[in-house]
Design an enzyme around this catalytic site. Structure first.
Site, PDB file in Angstrom:
ATOM      1  N   ARG A 162      28.787  32.190  10.252  1.00 12.97           N
ATOM      2  CA  ARG A 162      28.539  33.055  11.178  1.00 12.97           C
ATOM      3  C   ARG A 162      28.924  32.418  12.720  1.00 12.97           C
ATOM      4  O   ARG A 162      28.993  31.139  12.900  1.00 12.97           O
ATOM      5  CB  ARG A 162      27.110  33.741  11.803  1.00 12.97           C
ATOM      6  CG  ARG A 162      26.369  34.451  10.707  1.00 12.97           C
ATOM      7  CD  ARG A 162      26.886  35.966  10.956  1.00 12.97           C
ATOM      8  NE  ARG A 162      26.266  36.920  10.231  1.00 12.97           N
ATOM      9  CZ  ARG A 162      26.720  37.405   8.946  1.00 12.97           C
ATOM     10  NH1 ARG A 162      27.991  36.788   8.518  1.00 12.97           N
ATOM     11  NH2 ARG A 162      26.239  38.093   8.037  1.00 12.97           N
TER      12      ARG A 162
ATOM     13  N   HIS B 242      37.045  37.429   9.160  1.00 14.23           N
ATOM     14  CA  HIS B 242      35.658  37.723   8.469  1.00 14.23           C
ATOM     15  C   HIS B 242      35.922  38.338   7.039  1.00 14.23           C
ATOM     16  O   HIS B 242      35.476  39.309   6.851  1.00 14.23           O
ATOM     17  CB  HIS B 242      34.901  38.592   9.303  1.00 14.23           C
ATOM     18  CG  HIS B 242      33.556  38.433   8.965  1.00 14.23           C
ATOM     19  ND1 HIS B 242      32.273  38.379   9.940  1.00 14.23           N
ATOM     20  CD2 HIS B 242      32.762  38.231   7.837  1.00 14.23           C
ATOM     21  CE1 HIS B 242      31.106  38.145   9.222  1.00 14.23           C
ATOM     22  NE2 HIS B 242      31.409  38.032   8.154  1.00 14.23           N
TER      23      HIS B 242
HETATM   24  C1  GLV Z   1      28.998  39.011   5.541  1.00 16.66           C
HETATM   25  O1  GLV Z   1      29.226  38.233   6.652  1.00 16.66           O
HETATM   26  C2  GLV Z   1      27.811  39.068   4.922  1.00 16.66           C
HETATM   27  O2  GLV Z   1      26.894  38.857   5.661  1.00 16.66           O
HETATM   28  O3  GLV Z   1      27.617  40.053   3.862  1.00 16.66           O
END
Ligand code: GLV
Length: 315
Positions: free
Chosen positions: A227, A275
């Protein structure tokens, strides 16, 4: 038993999820904006639903996150307190995460990001090559994903250590285990590459700050696949400028999408991914949901289901 599917999906993605969940569970979930009876919803399947979405569902008995990380869900004060929450624990996602960790570690170890920079400068300049068993990689977090990544790195020949807040059970898997705050700085001092796969909790938020980065040997590499809020971004930029870090591979950011004027976009030492280190595969995730629902319906207590979230712990 009615299901609700709620998240920040685009319409096509939402329908892919709905089709996969319907096929796996045999029940077609309702989606936001449809004419369902809120009092009939017993199970919510959620992927970053809007805050407040799970309030006002009086029959809600189980929430299953389609995301592995539940930090955003837990930050919603209207999340019903007494309803068990499961997070996604999908072997397909862990495998994808291990691939990304392996790619980043290999590229850092062999200096391939440096070669990419030299290509842009038309500079033909080989550098020395180290063996994988000379490279010390520390994986922060040995949960489902951290452990999968650490095992993959061990298989590739790296010297792998894992760090966790609490002592994990010992295992004979070639991963050196280190636990607790006091163990972190000495371990970082003996790490060439750090891969972050911790859950985001109050205890890990901002962990990667100037103190953390100062503990690394000069020229280390950082890979953040967890994160953005684990990292104090200004401290990371300062550590790059100071040569403490040679490269950073970042998949996650304090603000996503990464704002257009963010310095990471233009920094040649930073590799930005949007991401995507481990995208959720709807079909395999839906089978995970179906298996948990079947076990829950058969009477398995929520606390014994795969991915049960201890709200105090935060994951
Ligand atoms: C992605 O970041 C998730 O938490 O699935």
């Amino acid at each position: 038993m009615d299901f609700l599917l709620s998240g920040d999906f685009d319409p096509a993605e939402r329908e892919r999820w709905r089709a996969a969940l319907t096929a796996a569970t045999g029940a077609r979930p309702w989606c936001d904006g449809e004419a369902f009876d809120p009092a009939a919803i017993e199970v919510a399947l959620v992927a970053n639903p809007p805050p407040g979405r799970l309030a006002g569902l009086p029959a809600l008995r189980l929430v299953h996150s389609l995301w592995a990380g539940v930090d955003r869900l837990l930050a919603d004060p209207t999340l019903p307190a007494g309803v068990p929450l499961l997070r996604m624990v999908d072997p397909a996602m862990s495998a994808a995460m291990a691939e990304t960790a392996l790619w980043a570690v290999l590229a850092l170890h062999r200096g391939f990001f440096a070669y990419a920079r030299r290509q842009r400068e038309r500079r033909w300049q080989p550098h020395a090559q180290r063996r994988a068993d000379e490279v010390r990689v520390t994986v922060l977090g040995l949960g489902q994903m951290g452990h999968a990544a650490a095992r993959r790195l061990v298989a590739q020949g790296y010297r792998v250590a894992g760090w966790t807040l609490r002592a994990p059970p010992p295992a004979d898997d070639g991963i050196g285990r280190h636990a607790g705050a006091a163990a972190l700085a000495p371990l970082l001092g003996a790490s060439d590459i750090v891969v972050n796969l911790l859950p985001l909790t109050p205890a890990t938020r901002g962990l990667i700050d100037s103190r953390f980065l100062a503990a690394l040997p000069p020229g280390a590499g950082l890979v953040n696949l967890a994160r953005g809020a684990h990292v104090v971004e200004a401290d990371l930029l300062a550590a790059l400028d100071a040569g403490r870090l040679r490269d950073a591979v970042l998949d996650v950011f304090a603000a996503e999408p990464l704002p257009a004027d963010h310095p990471f976009w233009r920094d040649p030492r930073v590799t930005v991914l949007p991401h995507v280190a481990a995208l959720t595969d709807e079909r395999s995730a839906a089978t995970v949901v179906a298996a948990s629902l079947a076990a829950w319906r058969a009477g398995t207590p929520a606390g014994a289901l795969t991915g049960w979230v201890d709200r105090q712990r935060g994951y």
